[in-house]
Design a protein around this motif. Structure first.
Motif, PDB file in Angstrom:
ATOM      1  N   MET A   1       0.868  -1.170   0.000  1.00  0.00           N
ATOM      2  CA  MET A   1       0.000   0.000   0.000  1.00  0.00           C
ATOM      3  C   MET A   1       0.905   1.219   0.000  1.00  0.00           C
ATOM      4  O   MET A   1       2.046   1.165   0.468  1.00  0.00           O
ATOM      5  N   THR A   2       0.396   2.329  -0.544  1.00  0.00           N
ATOM      6  CA  THR A   2       1.195   3.550  -0.633  1.00  0.00           C
ATOM      7  C   THR A   2       0.558   4.713   0.115  1.00  0.00           C
ATOM      8  O   THR A   2       1.019   5.847   0.015  1.00  0.00           O
TER       9      THR A   2
ATOM     10  N   ILE B   1       7.101   7.174   5.830  1.00  0.00           N
ATOM     11  CA  ILE B   1       7.196   6.140   4.796  1.00  0.00           C
ATOM     12  C   ILE B   1       6.281   6.486   3.629  1.00  0.00           C
ATOM     13  O   ILE B   1       5.325   7.263   3.771  1.00  0.00           O
ATOM     14  N   THR B   2       6.571   5.893   2.497  1.00  0.00           N
ATOM     15  CA  THR B   2       5.712   6.038   1.319  1.00  0.00           C
ATOM     16  C   THR B   2       5.184   4.692   0.852  1.00  0.00           C
ATOM     17  O   THR B   2       4.399   4.642  -0.101  1.00  0.00           O
ATOM     18  N   ARG B   3       5.619   3.621   1.515  1.00  0.00           N
ATOM     19  CA  ARG B   3       5.208   2.280   1.079  1.00  0.00           C
ATOM     20  C   ARG B   3       5.240   1.341   2.265  1.00  0.00           C
ATOM     21  O   ARG B   3       6.181   1.356   3.065  1.00  0.00           O
ATOM     22  N   MET B   4       4.196   0.525   2.389  1.00  0.00           N
ATOM     23  CA  MET B   4       4.167  -0.562   3.364  1.00  0.00           C
ATOM     24  C   MET B   4       3.906  -1.847   2.589  1.00  0.00           C
ATOM     25  O   MET B   4       3.046  -1.870   1.696  1.00  0.00           O
ATOM     26  N   HIS B   5       4.643  -2.896   2.900  1.00  0.00           N
ATOM     27  CA  HIS B   5       4.514  -4.110   2.099  1.00  0.00           C
ATOM     28  C   HIS B   5       4.554  -5.354   2.982  1.00  0.00           C
ATOM     29  O   HIS B   5       5.038  -5.330   4.120  1.00  0.00           O
ATOM     30  N   VAL B   6       4.041  -6.431   2.410  1.00  0.00           N
ATOM     31  CA  VAL B   6       3.955  -7.708   3.103  1.00  0.00           C
ATOM     32  C   VAL B   6       3.950  -8.794   2.040  1.00  0.00           C
ATOM     33  O   VAL B   6       3.604  -8.532   0.873  1.00  0.00           O
TER      34      VAL B   6
ATOM     35  N   VAL C   1      -4.398 -13.805   2.109  1.00  0.00           N
ATOM     36  CA  VAL C   1      -4.429 -12.780   1.066  1.00  0.00           C
ATOM     37  C   VAL C   1      -5.675 -11.917   1.207  1.00  0.00           C
ATOM     38  O   VAL C   1      -5.607 -10.681   1.127  1.00  0.00           O
ATOM     39  N   ALA C   2      -6.811 -12.534   1.447  1.00  0.00           N
ATOM     40  CA  ALA C   2      -8.052 -11.769   1.615  1.00  0.00           C
ATOM     41  C   ALA C   2      -7.967 -10.844   2.829  1.00  0.00           C
ATOM     42  O   ALA C   2      -8.444  -9.703   2.795  1.00  0.00           O
ATOM     43  N   PHE C   3      -7.367 -11.330   3.908  1.00  0.00           N
ATOM     44  CA  PHE C   3      -7.189 -10.511   5.113  1.00  0.00           C
ATOM     45  C   PHE C   3      -6.356  -9.271   4.805  1.00  0.00           C
ATOM     46  O   PHE C   3      -6.715  -8.145   5.187  1.00  0.00           O
ATOM     47  N   TYR C   4      -5.252  -9.451   4.104  1.00  0.00           N
ATOM     48  CA  TYR C   4      -4.400  -8.323   3.770  1.00  0.00           C
ATOM     49  C   TYR C   4      -5.097  -7.360   2.813  1.00  0.00           C
ATOM     50  O   TYR C   4      -4.956  -6.135   2.939  1.00  0.00           O
ATOM     51  N   ARG C   5      -5.866  -7.884   1.888  1.00  0.00           N
ATOM     52  CA  ARG C   5      -6.585  -7.009   0.954  1.00  0.00           C
ATOM     53  C   ARG C   5      -7.650  -6.196   1.688  1.00  0.00           C
ATOM     54  O   ARG C   5      -7.838  -5.005   1.392  1.00  0.00           O
ATOM     55  N   ARG C   6      -8.342  -6.815   2.637  1.00  0.00           N
ATOM     56  CA  ARG C   6      -9.333  -6.054   3.407  1.00  0.00           C
ATOM     57  C   ARG C   6      -8.666  -4.944   4.214  1.00  0.00           C
ATOM     58  O   ARG C   6      -9.277  -3.902   4.481  1.00  0.00           O
ATOM     59  N   ALA C   7      -7.422  -5.154   4.611  1.00  0.00           N
ATOM     60  CA  ALA C   7      -6.706  -4.139   5.378  1.00  0.00           C
ATOM     61  C   ALA C   7      -6.209  -2.992   4.497  1.00  0.00           C
ATOM     62  O   ALA C   7      -5.786  -1.963   5.024  1.00  0.00           O
ATOM     63  N   GLY C   8      -6.249  -3.164   3.187  1.00  0.00           N
ATOM     64  CA  GLY C   8      -5.838  -2.100   2.276  1.00  0.00           C
ATOM     65  C   GLY C   8      -4.638  -2.408   1.408  1.00  0.00           C
ATOM     66  O   GLY C   8      -4.227  -1.585   0.593  1.00  0.00           O
ATOM     67  N   PHE C   9      -4.061  -3.593   1.562  1.00  0.00           N
ATOM     68  CA  PHE C   9      -2.934  -3.983   0.712  1.00  0.00           C
ATOM     69  C   PHE C   9      -3.442  -4.421  -0.663  1.00  0.00           C
ATOM     70  O   PHE C   9      -4.543  -4.973  -0.790  1.00  0.00           O
ATOM     71  N   VAL C  10      -2.606  -4.200  -1.678  1.00  0.00           N
ATOM     72  CA  VAL C  10      -2.935  -4.565  -3.056  1.00  0.00           C
ATOM     73  C   VAL C  10      -1.881  -5.546  -3.564  1.00  0.00           C
ATOM     74  O   VAL C  10      -0.668  -5.281  -3.434  1.00  0.00           O
ATOM     75  N   PRO C  11      -2.281  -6.677  -4.132  1.00  0.00           N
ATOM     76  CA  PRO C  11      -1.287  -7.605  -4.700  1.00  0.00           C
ATOM     77  C   PRO C  11      -0.548  -6.949  -5.868  1.00  0.00           C
ATOM     78  O   PRO C  11      -1.165  -6.324  -6.732  1.00  0.00           O
TER      79      PRO C  11
END
Length: 200
Positions: A24-25, A144-149, A160-170
């Motif tokens: 996420m950015t 920061i400008t980027r958070m990643h996992v 993956v669904a959990f991270y996407r609900r939190a706002g992360f994008v594959p």
């Protein structure tokens, strides 16, 4: 890089998994969390390495074949966990450690959500959302400008669904092949029984 379609054999003694990288950015809105009055989050500095390895095993090793930190010797592991740019938290229910959160700020301008995990008894009860909200708050208060996992197909099927609900994008995927940690004594032989062992 040349792409090869079709099946590729995995040698006996190895495990293969598809790794998904997400990022996420910008800071997203926090997700609602239920009341969890028995839980306390502790910042851990200069952790006892034996306890850390046990927590790591409990939240990820037994069910999902987490092994990366278990492969490190004391000096290498301490160098990571004692780094001022790494934040480690244990989630406690009374005296028991039931969750792990680790944030890595060693890359300038970025935060890696290195580990977020719960013991099985606390999965699905809102504690993961609680840890994620803490992670996002702490990460995005930094410059920061980027958070990643990253996660993989050996992990919890809802990861993956959990991270996407939190706002992360594959953003990309890779195939990882590594030595089966159950064969080398890194993990118990009965860890992750849903993943077959192929002895060389």
């Amino acid at each position: 890089m040349q792409q090869v379609d079709g099946f590729s054999p995995v040698p006996p003694g190895k495990v293969a998994t598809i790794v998904t990288h997400l990022e996420m950015t910008a800071r997203p809105d926090p997700t609602p969390v239920p009341e969890l009055p028995s839980l306390v989050l502790d910042r851990v500095r200069a952790p006892d390495l034996a306890q850390y390895r046990q927590v790591f095993l409990d939240v990820g090793g037994r069910d999902w074949l987490w092994c990366s930190r278990l492969l490190l010797d004391d000096a290498a592991l301490a160098a990571i966990l004692n780094d001022d740019a790494v934040e480690l938290f244990y989630l406690r229910d009374g005296a028991a450690v039931v969750g792990l959160l680790e944030l890595d700020f060693r890359e300038t301008g970025a935060c890696e959500l290195a580990f977020l995990g719960l013991v099985p008894a606390w999965v699905g009860r809102g504690a993961g959302r609680y840890l994620m909200n803490i992670a996002l708050t702490r990460a995005w208060t930094r410059p920061i400008t980027r958070m990643h996992v990253h996660t993989c197909t050996l992990d919890h099927p809802g990861a993956v669904a959990f991270y996407r609900r939190a706002g992360f994008v594959p953003v990309r995927q890779e195939v990882e092949v590594f030595d089966d940690p159950r064969l080398g004594g890194i993990l118990p032989t009965d860890a992750a029984p849903h993943i077959p062992v192929f002895t060389p």
